[in-house]
Design a protein around this motif. Sequence first.
Motif, PDB file in Angstrom:
ATOM      1  N   UNK A 173       0.803  -1.219   0.000  1.00 51.18           N
ATOM      2  CA  UNK A 173       0.000   0.000   0.000  1.00 51.18           C
ATOM      3  C   UNK A 173       0.840   1.275   0.000  1.00 51.18           C
ATOM      4  N   UNK A 174       2.061   1.172   0.505  1.00 52.18           N
ATOM      5  CA  UNK A 174       2.907   2.373   0.564  1.00 52.18           C
ATOM      6  C   UNK A 174       3.720   2.602  -0.705  1.00 52.18           C
ATOM      7  N   UNK A 175       3.707   1.627  -1.590  1.00 53.54           N
ATOM      8  CA  UNK A 175       4.462   1.781  -2.829  1.00 53.54           C
ATOM      9  C   UNK A 175       3.803   2.836  -3.718  1.00 53.54           C
ATOM     10  N   UNK A 176       4.619   3.408  -4.578  1.00 51.10           N
ATOM     11  CA  UNK A 176       4.119   4.341  -5.573  1.00 51.10           C
ATOM     12  C   UNK A 176       4.284   3.715  -6.956  1.00 51.10           C
ATOM     13  N   UNK A 177       3.210   3.674  -7.698  1.00 44.72           N
ATOM     14  CA  UNK A 177       3.242   3.187  -9.073  1.00 44.72           C
ATOM     15  C   UNK A 177       3.243   4.398  -9.996  1.00 44.72           C
ATOM     16  N   UNK A 178       4.201   4.430 -10.895  1.00 44.68           N
ATOM     17  CA  UNK A 178       4.307   5.573 -11.785  1.00 44.68           C
ATOM     18  C   UNK A 178       4.364   5.168 -13.248  1.00 44.68           C
ATOM     19  N   UNK A 179       4.038   6.130 -14.078  1.00 39.23           N
ATOM     20  CA  UNK A 179       4.184   5.990 -15.529  1.00 39.23           C
ATOM     21  C   UNK A 179       5.113   7.102 -16.013  1.00 39.23           C
ATOM     22  N   UNK A 180       6.058   6.721 -16.849  1.00 40.41           N
ATOM     23  CA  UNK A 180       6.981   7.648 -17.468  1.00 40.41           C
ATOM     24  C   UNK A 180       6.945   7.414 -18.971  1.00 40.41           C
TER      25      UNK A 180
ATOM     26  N   UNK B 264       8.363  12.218 -16.456  1.00 43.60           N
ATOM     27  CA  UNK B 264       7.260  11.799 -15.602  1.00 43.60           C
ATOM     28  C   UNK B 264       5.935  12.062 -16.299  1.00 43.60           C
ATOM     29  N   UNK B 265       5.021  11.108 -16.157  1.00 47.10           N
ATOM     30  CA  UNK B 265       3.667  11.278 -16.692  1.00 47.10           C
ATOM     31  C   UNK B 265       2.661  11.360 -15.549  1.00 47.10           C
ATOM     32  N   UNK B 266       2.642  10.334 -14.722  1.00 46.27           N
ATOM     33  CA  UNK B 266       1.703  10.304 -13.605  1.00 46.27           C
ATOM     34  C   UNK B 266       2.141   9.231 -12.620  1.00 46.27           C
ATOM     35  N   UNK B 267       1.633   9.318 -11.402  1.00 45.09           N
ATOM     36  CA  UNK B 267       1.923   8.313 -10.389  1.00 45.09           C
ATOM     37  C   UNK B 267       0.844   8.336  -9.328  1.00 45.09           C
ATOM     38  N   UNK B 268       0.755   7.226  -8.624  1.00 45.18           N
ATOM     39  CA  UNK B 268      -0.209   7.165  -7.533  1.00 45.18           C
ATOM     40  C   UNK B 268       0.354   6.318  -6.407  1.00 45.18           C
ATOM     41  N   UNK B 269       0.020   6.696  -5.202  1.00 48.98           N
ATOM     42  CA  UNK B 269       0.297   5.843  -4.065  1.00 48.98           C
ATOM     43  C   UNK B 269      -0.675   4.674  -4.137  1.00 48.98           C
ATOM     44  N   UNK B 270      -0.151   3.473  -4.031  1.00 48.27           N
ATOM     45  CA  UNK B 270      -0.943   2.283  -4.328  1.00 48.27           C
ATOM     46  C   UNK B 270      -2.208   2.187  -3.509  1.00 48.27           C
ATOM     47  N   UNK B 271      -2.170   2.656  -2.279  1.00 49.57           N
ATOM     48  CA  UNK B 271      -3.387   2.545  -1.471  1.00 49.57           C
ATOM     49  C   UNK B 271      -4.491   3.458  -1.991  1.00 49.57           C
ATOM     50  N   UNK B 272      -4.165   4.263  -2.965  1.00 51.24           N
ATOM     51  CA  UNK B 272      -5.201   5.013  -3.652  1.00 51.24           C
ATOM     52  C   UNK B 272      -5.453   6.386  -3.096  1.00 51.24           C
ATOM     53  N   UNK B 273      -6.078   7.220  -3.915  1.00 52.49           N
ATOM     54  CA  UNK B 273      -6.509   8.533  -3.466  1.00 52.49           C
ATOM     55  C   UNK B 273      -5.529   9.645  -3.722  1.00 52.49           C
TER      56      UNK B 273
ATOM     57  N   UNK C 246      -5.192  12.203 -19.166  1.00 51.29           N
ATOM     58  CA  UNK C 246      -4.747  10.886 -18.750  1.00 51.29           C
ATOM     59  C   UNK C 246      -5.265  10.605 -17.331  1.00 51.29           C
ATOM     60  N   UNK C 247      -5.449   9.322 -17.053  1.00 53.88           N
ATOM     61  CA  UNK C 247      -5.889   8.939 -15.713  1.00 53.88           C
ATOM     62  C   UNK C 247      -5.223   7.634 -15.309  1.00 53.88           C
ATOM     63  N   UNK C 248      -4.634   7.636 -14.124  1.00 58.97           N
ATOM     64  CA  UNK C 248      -4.016   6.439 -13.592  1.00 58.97           C
ATOM     65  C   UNK C 248      -5.009   5.766 -12.653  1.00 58.97           C
ATOM     66  N   UNK C 249      -5.016   4.447 -12.696  1.00 58.47           N
ATOM     67  CA  UNK C 249      -5.892   3.685 -11.813  1.00 58.47           C
ATOM     68  C   UNK C 249      -5.241   2.336 -11.539  1.00 58.47           C
ATOM     69  N   UNK C 250      -5.883   1.574 -10.686  1.00 59.19           N
ATOM     70  CA  UNK C 250      -5.310   0.280 -10.348  1.00 59.19           C
ATOM     71  C   UNK C 250      -6.399  -0.718 -10.043  1.00 59.19           C
ATOM     72  N   UNK C 251      -6.025  -1.997 -10.218  1.00 59.02           N
ATOM     73  CA  UNK C 251      -6.862  -3.116  -9.775  1.00 59.02           C
ATOM     74  C   UNK C 251      -5.993  -3.902  -8.810  1.00 59.02           C
ATOM     75  N   UNK C 252      -6.209  -3.674  -7.541  1.00 56.39           N
ATOM     76  CA  UNK C 252      -5.347  -4.273  -6.518  1.00 56.39           C
ATOM     77  C   UNK C 252      -5.396  -5.790  -6.562  1.00 56.39           C
ATOM     78  N   UNK C 253      -6.556  -6.344  -6.810  1.00 53.41           N
ATOM     79  CA  UNK C 253      -6.702  -7.802  -6.824  1.00 53.41           C
ATOM     80  C   UNK C 253      -5.895  -8.448  -7.947  1.00 53.41           C
TER      81      UNK C 253
ATOM     82  N   UNK D  22       7.305  11.477  -5.669  1.00 53.56           N
ATOM     83  CA  UNK D  22       8.476  11.839  -6.459  1.00 53.56           C
ATOM     84  C   UNK D  22       8.178  11.719  -7.947  1.00 53.56           C
ATOM     85  N   UNK D  23       8.784  12.608  -8.719  1.00 58.97           N
ATOM     86  CA  UNK D  23       8.671  12.566 -10.173  1.00 58.97           C
ATOM     87  C   UNK D  23       9.998  12.248 -10.829  1.00 58.97           C
TER      88      UNK D  23
END
Length: 126
Positions: free
Chosen positions: A29-36, A46-55, A67-74, A107-108
């Motif tokens: 949950x504390x990881x950051x997923x980013x797109x470059x 850098x394009x976008x990033x999100x903290x995995x726990x969301x929000x 652009x919109x970043x999203x995730x499917x945790x499952x 971080x970017x």
Amino acid sequence: VQLQASGGGLVQSGGSLRLSCLASEPILSTYVMGWFRQAPGKEREFVTAMIWRGGITSYADSVKGRFRISRDNAKNTAFLEMNSLNFEDTAVYFCAVDVRDRMGPISRRPPDFDYWGQGTQVTVSS
């Protein structure tokens, strides 16, 4: 963590694409997923990033609102939905994970991301 990006392709200007990034193991949950992205002859940006726990997300000004970043945790998968694509969006797109639980804003900086996918080519025809 191994990352596999997919979903790139050729699209006309004004079109849309959705990229996927599959992780080989659960993203904490504390990881950051980013797109470059990296265009020929240019530095990775850098394009976008999100903290995995969301929000909490961060977007480059050049893609904000398109652009919109999203995730499917499952499914250990992140997505990058790209709309209103233009020629300047042409690049190889990479997903990456920052595993360090940092204080402050997302971080970017590419060196701050520890694991990288192989990249997927997005080409926008004008």
